[in-house]
Scaffold this active site. Sequence first.
Site, PDB file in Angstrom:
ATOM      1  N   SER A  18      59.998  -8.891 109.613  1.00  0.00           N
ATOM      2  CA  SER A  18      59.723  -7.609 110.704  1.00  0.00           C
ATOM      3  C   SER A  18      59.366  -6.443 110.107  1.00  0.00           C
ATOM      4  O   SER A  18      58.583  -5.881 110.552  1.00  0.00           O
ATOM      5  CB  SER A  18      60.787  -7.546 111.376  1.00  0.00           C
ATOM      6  OG  SER A  18      62.073  -7.160 110.866  1.00  0.00           O
ATOM      7  N   ASN A  19      59.899  -6.352 108.672  1.00  0.00           N
ATOM      8  CA  ASN A  19      59.271  -5.049 108.091  1.00  0.00           C
ATOM      9  C   ASN A  19      57.985  -5.023 107.506  1.00  0.00           C
ATOM     10  O   ASN A  19      57.348  -4.114 107.507  1.00  0.00           O
ATOM     11  CB  ASN A  19      60.550  -4.649 106.967  1.00  0.00           C
ATOM     12  CG  ASN A  19      61.617  -4.065 107.347  1.00  0.00           C
ATOM     13  OD1 ASN A  19      61.669  -2.728 107.626  1.00  0.00           O
ATOM     14  ND2 ASN A  19      62.692  -4.857 107.261  1.00  0.00           N
TER      15      ASN A  19
ATOM     16  N   LYS B  98      61.756 -17.235  85.503  1.00  0.00           N
ATOM     17  CA  LYS B  98      61.304 -16.290  86.391  1.00  0.00           C
ATOM     18  C   LYS B  98      60.114 -15.508  85.812  1.00  0.00           C
ATOM     19  O   LYS B  98      59.307 -15.026  86.512  1.00  0.00           O
ATOM     20  CB  LYS B  98      62.482 -15.367  86.631  1.00  0.00           C
ATOM     21  CG  LYS B  98      62.225 -14.134  87.433  1.00  0.00           C
ATOM     22  CD  LYS B  98      63.515 -13.100  87.544  1.00  0.00           C
ATOM     23  CE  LYS B  98      64.658 -13.664  88.333  1.00  0.00           C
ATOM     24  NZ  LYS B  98      64.815 -12.752  89.513  1.00  0.00           N
TER      25      LYS B  98
ATOM     26  N   ARG C 130      65.274 -11.953  95.722  1.00  0.00           N
ATOM     27  CA  ARG C 130      65.097 -12.211  94.566  1.00  0.00           C
ATOM     28  C   ARG C 130      65.333 -10.826  93.558  1.00  0.00           C
ATOM     29  O   ARG C 130      64.806  -9.752  93.888  1.00  0.00           O
ATOM     30  CB  ARG C 130      64.247 -13.154  93.877  1.00  0.00           C
ATOM     31  CG  ARG C 130      64.190 -14.246  94.477  1.00  0.00           C
ATOM     32  CD  ARG C 130      62.978 -15.237  94.038  1.00  0.00           C
ATOM     33  NE  ARG C 130      63.143 -16.436  94.675  1.00  0.00           N
ATOM     34  CZ  ARG C 130      63.897 -17.425  94.130  1.00  0.00           C
ATOM     35  NH1 ARG C 130      64.536 -17.512  92.997  1.00  0.00           N
ATOM     36  NH2 ARG C 130      64.196 -18.392  94.983  1.00  0.00           N
TER      37      ARG C 130
ATOM     38  N   ILE D 167      64.404  -8.713  90.632  1.00  0.00           N
ATOM     39  CA  ILE D 167      63.117  -8.322  89.732  1.00  0.00           C
ATOM     40  C   ILE D 167      63.320  -8.060  88.357  1.00  0.00           C
ATOM     41  O   ILE D 167      64.279  -7.464  88.124  1.00  0.00           O
ATOM     42  CB  ILE D 167      62.311  -7.105  90.283  1.00  0.00           C
ATOM     43  CG1 ILE D 167      62.035  -7.030  91.633  1.00  0.00           C
ATOM     44  CG2 ILE D 167      61.116  -6.761  89.677  1.00  0.00           C
ATOM     45  CD1 ILE D 167      61.030  -8.134  92.347  1.00  0.00           C
TER      46      ILE D 167
ATOM     47  N   ASN E 121      62.980  -0.678  97.380  1.00  0.00           N
ATOM     48  CA  ASN E 121      63.504  -1.704  98.508  1.00  0.00           C
ATOM     49  C   ASN E 121      64.134  -1.170  99.494  1.00  0.00           C
ATOM     50  O   ASN E 121      64.730   0.090  99.663  1.00  0.00           O
ATOM     51  CB  ASN E 121      64.590  -2.280  97.551  1.00  0.00           C
ATOM     52  CG  ASN E 121      65.188  -3.457  98.061  1.00  0.00           C
ATOM     53  OD1 ASN E 121      64.814  -4.306  98.981  1.00  0.00           O
ATOM     54  ND2 ASN E 121      66.523  -3.543  98.233  1.00  0.00           N
TER      55      ASN E 121
ATOM     56  N   HIS F 136      67.533  -1.458 102.334  1.00  0.00           N
ATOM     57  CA  HIS F 136      68.803  -2.495 102.207  1.00  0.00           C
ATOM     58  C   HIS F 136      69.396  -1.937 103.410  1.00  0.00           C
ATOM     59  O   HIS F 136      69.538  -0.855 103.908  1.00  0.00           O
ATOM     60  CB  HIS F 136      69.594  -2.002 101.040  1.00  0.00           C
ATOM     61  CG  HIS F 136      70.683  -3.184 100.986  1.00  0.00           C
ATOM     62  ND1 HIS F 136      70.936  -4.514 100.850  1.00  0.00           N
ATOM     63  CD2 HIS F 136      72.104  -2.784 101.205  1.00  0.00           C
ATOM     64  CE1 HIS F 136      72.069  -4.766 101.057  1.00  0.00           C
ATOM     65  NE2 HIS F 136      72.693  -3.941 101.120  1.00  0.00           N
TER      66      HIS F 136
END
Length: 194
Positions: free
Chosen positions: A19-20, A71, A97, A99, A113, A115
Amino acid sequence: MGLNTQQKNIAVFASGNGSNFEAIAGACERGELAARVALMVCDHPDAYVVQRAAHHGVQTFAFDPKNYNTKADYEAQILQLLDAQNIDLVCLAGYMRLISKVLLDQYEGRIINIHPSLLPAFKGAHAIEQAVDYGVKVFGVTVHFIDSTMDGGRIIAQRAFAYEGSDASEVERRIHEIEHKLYIDVIQQIITQK
Ligand code: GRF
């Protein structure tokens, strides 16, 4: 690379619903953000956000981490794509995940980010449920630059709201409503600053 020319290239990283992502892509299309979403990165090829990206015509890199040894291997591939698209800003939006150095070293200060808590409280994947269980009376959203730790890094913006109930889905609804505005405001602020 400066962040002060006209239209910026944004990459959104997501793992689920998106949705973001939708809010960011929509804001770009409506001209509310001086940017375009040039890349969407997703670590779950079946996630709904992949369909959203297709709908918006956004180039997508959907990968399964199990197909890579480390990774560092898949981040090296992501790095190539970011560079190829001249990405100015990476927006993590429900990307589940951490980074690593591979991306952090190259994109330092250019990865943010969002949150669903007032950091540093309630880091991690279950922030809303934990806050409700704890009985907090003031919930909120944080946008921050990232570091190599979970939900760590310097805070850019926060929004709080009072709620005295214990309905986690109501808290989540209010958080999403805030997120979809706050993330756009912060992104616009970052990409237009000299
Ligand atoms: C958001 O609540 C965000 O704060 C968190 O993950 C959620 C992602 O939601 N990091 P969506 O996939 O953008 O709908």
